[in-house]
Design a protein around this motif. Sequence first.
Motif, short mmCIF file in Angstrom:
data_model
loop_
_atom_site.label_atom_id
_atom_site.label_comp_id
_atom_site.label_asym_id
_atom_site.label_seq_id
_atom_site.Cartn_x
_atom_site.Cartn_y
_atom_site.Cartn_z
N VAL A 111 5.67 5.16 -1.07
CA VAL A 111 4.93 4.01 -0.52
C VAL A 111 5.94 3.03 0.04
O VAL A 111 6.68 2.39 -0.70
CB VAL A 111 4.05 3.34 -1.60
CG1 VAL A 111 3.30 2.15 -1.03
CG2 VAL A 111 3.11 4.34 -2.23
N ASP A 112 5.98 2.93 1.37
CA ASP A 112 6.97 2.04 1.98
C ASP A 112 6.49 0.59 1.99
O ASP A 112 5.35 0.29 1.66
CB ASP A 112 7.35 2.52 3.38
CG ASP A 112 6.18 2.57 4.33
OD1 ASP A 112 5.10 2.06 4.01
OD2 ASP A 112 6.37 3.10 5.44
N VAL A 113 7.37 -0.30 2.39
CA VAL A 113 7.10 -1.73 2.37
C VAL A 113 5.93 -2.08 3.29
O VAL A 113 5.11 -2.95 2.97
CB VAL A 113 8.37 -2.53 2.78
CG1 VAL A 113 8.08 -4.00 2.91
CG2 VAL A 113 9.48 -2.30 1.77
N LYS A 114 5.82 -1.40 4.41
CA LYS A 114 4.74 -1.66 5.37
C LYS A 114 3.36 -1.45 4.72
O LYS A 114 2.48 -2.30 4.83
CB LYS A 114 4.92 -0.73 6.57
CG LYS A 114 3.95 -0.92 7.67
CD LYS A 114 4.32 0.03 8.82
CE LYS A 114 3.18 0.21 9.77
NZ LYS A 114 3.48 1.18 10.82
N ILE A 115 3.18 -0.35 4.02
CA ILE A 115 1.92 -0.07 3.33
C ILE A 115 1.71 -1.07 2.19
O ILE A 115 0.59 -1.55 1.97
CB ILE A 115 1.89 1.38 2.79
CG1 ILE A 115 1.93 2.39 3.94
CG2 ILE A 115 0.69 1.63 1.90
CD1 ILE A 115 0.67 2.40 4.79
N PHE A 116 2.78 -1.38 1.48
CA PHE A 116 2.66 -2.34 0.38
C PHE A 116 2.21 -3.71 0.89
O PHE A 116 1.36 -4.36 0.28
CB PHE A 116 3.98 -2.46 -0.39
CG PHE A 116 3.91 -3.40 -1.55
CD1 PHE A 116 3.13 -3.12 -2.65
CD2 PHE A 116 4.63 -4.59 -1.54
CE1 PHE A 116 3.05 -4.00 -3.73
CE2 PHE A 116 4.57 -5.47 -2.61
CZ PHE A 116 3.78 -5.16 -3.70
N LYS A 117 2.77 -4.15 2.01
CA LYS A 117 2.36 -5.43 2.60
C LYS A 117 0.89 -5.40 3.01
O LYS A 117 0.17 -6.38 2.85
CB LYS A 117 3.25 -5.79 3.78
CG LYS A 117 4.62 -6.26 3.37
CD LYS A 117 5.47 -6.65 4.55
CE LYS A 117 6.84 -7.12 4.10
NZ LYS A 117 7.72 -7.45 5.23
N LYS A 118 0.44 -4.26 3.54
CA LYS A 118 -0.97 -4.13 3.89
C LYS A 118 -1.84 -4.22 2.64
O LYS A 118 -2.92 -4.81 2.68
CB LYS A 118 -1.23 -2.81 4.62
CG LYS A 118 -0.73 -2.80 6.05
CD LYS A 118 -1.09 -1.49 6.72
CE LYS A 118 -0.61 -1.46 8.16
NZ LYS A 118 -0.98 -0.21 8.84
N LEU A 119 -1.37 -3.64 1.55
CA LEU A 119 -2.10 -3.73 0.29
C LEU A 119 -2.20 -5.18 -0.17
O LEU A 119 -3.27 -5.66 -0.54
CB LEU A 119 -1.40 -2.89 -0.79
CG LEU A 119 -1.92 -3.02 -2.22
CD1 LEU A 119 -3.34 -2.48 -2.34
CD2 LEU A 119 -1.00 -2.30 -3.18
N ILE A 120 -1.09 -5.90 -0.11
CA ILE A 120 -1.05 -7.30 -0.54
C ILE A 120 -2.00 -8.16 0.30
O ILE A 120 -2.69 -9.02 -0.21
CB ILE A 120 0.39 -7.85 -0.42
CG1 ILE A 120 1.33 -7.16 -1.39
CG2 ILE A 120 0.43 -9.36 -0.65
CD1 ILE A 120 1.06 -7.45 -2.83
#
Length: 149
Positions: A111-120
């Motif tokens: 899970v890269d930072v881009k997906i994590f930011k979308k989650l947040i």
Amino acid sequence: MKRINQYKKMFNVEKDINLKELKKSYRNLVKEWHPDKFQDGDPKKEEAEVMSRQIIDGYHFLVSIAPETKEAQLDEYTETITNTGFQDFDHKGRVLEVTFTDGKTYEYFGVDVKIFKKLINADNRYRFAKRNIFTSYLYRKSKKDLQEA
């Protein structure tokens, strides 16, 4: 992913993890690197202690992501992701650790930072994770959860 590849290389696993072959490889590595095999004062003894811990950790890790293990735990996993919500989550490197309200913890790899930011930033984080993370990434039941049980 780096950790997975490192362990697969250690155990000579090519693609899918076969538990029977993994166990055989594990036993051979333990025999080769067992600290009791070396005399006190031998510089290899310390290296063997470190290697034996890595072998044990790697074996348990690979068993936890093996298709056979995931298949055996599929009902429990499906129950958790469909009927419980988030309690907490943490992202380190490319690993997302999610703790659910039922107390179970799962790690999702890649899970890269881009997906994590979308989650947040998602309006409904749980719905976003259910659609984009839970079924899309390699996961395993976390050791934290296993120790609590």
